[in-house]
Design a protein around this motif. Structure first.
Motif, PDB file in Angstrom:
ATOM      1  N   THR A   1       1.487   7.717  -3.790  1.00 59.22           N
ATOM      2  CA  THR A   1       1.627   6.562  -4.903  1.00 59.22           C
ATOM      3  C   THR A   1       1.944   6.691  -5.826  1.00 59.22           C
ATOM      4  OG1 THR A   1      -1.073   7.042  -4.454  1.00 59.22           O
ATOM      5  CG2 THR A   1      -0.976   5.543  -5.978  1.00 59.22           C
ATOM      6  N   GLN A   2       2.291   5.406  -6.576  1.00 62.13           N
ATOM      7  CA  GLN A   2       3.441   5.075  -7.223  1.00 62.13           C
ATOM      8  C   GLN A   2       3.109   4.570  -8.794  1.00 62.13           C
ATOM      9  OE1 GLN A   2       5.897   2.216  -6.455  1.00 62.13           O
ATOM     10  NE2 GLN A   2       6.641   1.084  -8.308  1.00 62.13           N
ATOM     11  N   TYR A   3       2.574   4.696 -10.002  1.00 61.89           N
ATOM     12  CA  TYR A   3       2.500   4.050 -11.151  1.00 61.89           C
ATOM     13  C   TYR A   3       3.690   4.007 -12.023  1.00 61.89           C
ATOM     14  CZ  TYR A   3      -1.789   7.025  -9.187  1.00 61.89           C
ATOM     15  OH  TYR A   3      -2.717   7.615  -8.829  1.00 61.89           O
TER      16      TYR A   3
ATOM     17  N   GLN B   1       6.378   8.693  -8.814  1.00 61.99           N
ATOM     18  CA  GLN B   1       5.728   8.554  -7.808  1.00 61.99           C
ATOM     19  C   GLN B   1       5.060   9.500  -7.599  1.00 61.99           C
ATOM     20  OE1 GLN B   1       8.234   6.843  -3.615  1.00 61.99           O
ATOM     21  NE2 GLN B   1       7.973   9.528  -3.108  1.00 61.99           N
TER      22      GLN B   1
ATOM     23  N   GLU C   1       0.971  -1.210   0.312  1.00 62.69           N
ATOM     24  CA  GLU C   1       0.307  -0.314  -0.203  1.00 62.69           C
ATOM     25  C   GLU C   1       1.180   1.373  -0.050  1.00 62.69           C
ATOM     26  OE1 GLU C   1      -3.412  -0.137   0.320  1.00 62.69           O
ATOM     27  OE2 GLU C   1      -3.238  -2.430  -0.422  1.00 62.69           O
ATOM     28  N   PRO C   2       0.185   2.186  -0.340  1.00 61.03           N
ATOM     29  CA  PRO C   2       1.097   3.670  -0.362  1.00 61.03           C
ATOM     30  C   PRO C   2       1.508   4.262   0.914  1.00 61.03           C
ATOM     31  CG  PRO C   2      -0.839   3.666  -2.259  1.00 61.03           C
ATOM     32  CD  PRO C   2      -0.721   2.550  -1.138  1.00 61.03           C
TER      33      PRO C   2
ATOM     34  N   GLU D   1       0.029  11.405   0.699  1.00 62.81           N
ATOM     35  CA  GLU D   1       0.110  10.224   0.757  1.00 62.81           C
ATOM     36  C   GLU D   1       0.498   9.903  -0.820  1.00 62.81           C
ATOM     37  OE1 GLU D   1      -2.654   6.420   0.025  1.00 62.81           O
ATOM     38  OE2 GLU D   1      -3.564   8.346   1.772  1.00 62.81           O
TER      39      GLU D   1
END
Length: 123
Positions: free
Chosen positions: A41-43, A75, A30-31, A39
């Motif tokens: 987030t990775q893509y 990120q 999870e992020p 927060e």
């Protein structure tokens, strides 16, 4: 470990934390919360979705390709607050660039080449 060694290790850990570098997210995790307000987030790929900006480029085994000369993941963080740091040379509207500098974390290429690749965006 000697008292001096323990003090040096503590100072190093504090210095690394104070630098605000991105926290690494293990594949499939999870992020992670970098702070109470942020927060990340990775893509896969090198682009963030609308409303977010890149905070680091990295190589992720979950994105399928081996990273030889180019990272394969980004990120991202939300475009919120009165200011934020973003990879790139421009800021999303209505933010404006107030400072630029070079950062290893914002390099799309391996190894990092010189040049400004990071901006501070401010309302």
């Amino acid at each position: 470990m000697s008292r001096l060694g323990m003090l040096l290790m503590g100072a190093l850990a504090l210095g690394l934390t104070a630098c605000g570098g991105p926290e690494l997210v293990e594949d499939g995790a999870e992020p992670m919360m970098a702070s109470a307000q942020q927060e990340l987030t990775q893509y896969c790929g090198l682009n963030c979705p609308s409303g977010q900006h890149p905070t680091a480029y990295l190589c992720s085994s979950s994105c399928g390709s081996f990273c030889t000369n180019t990272n394969n993941a980004v990120q991202c963080d939300n475009n919120t607050g009165s200011s934020f740091t973003s990879c790139g040379t421009t800021c999303p509207s209505p933010y404006r660039v107030t400072s630029t500098y070079g950062s290893y974390n914002c390099s799309k290429f391996i190894p990092y080449l010189t040049g400004n690749n990071t901006v501070i965006c401010t309302l």
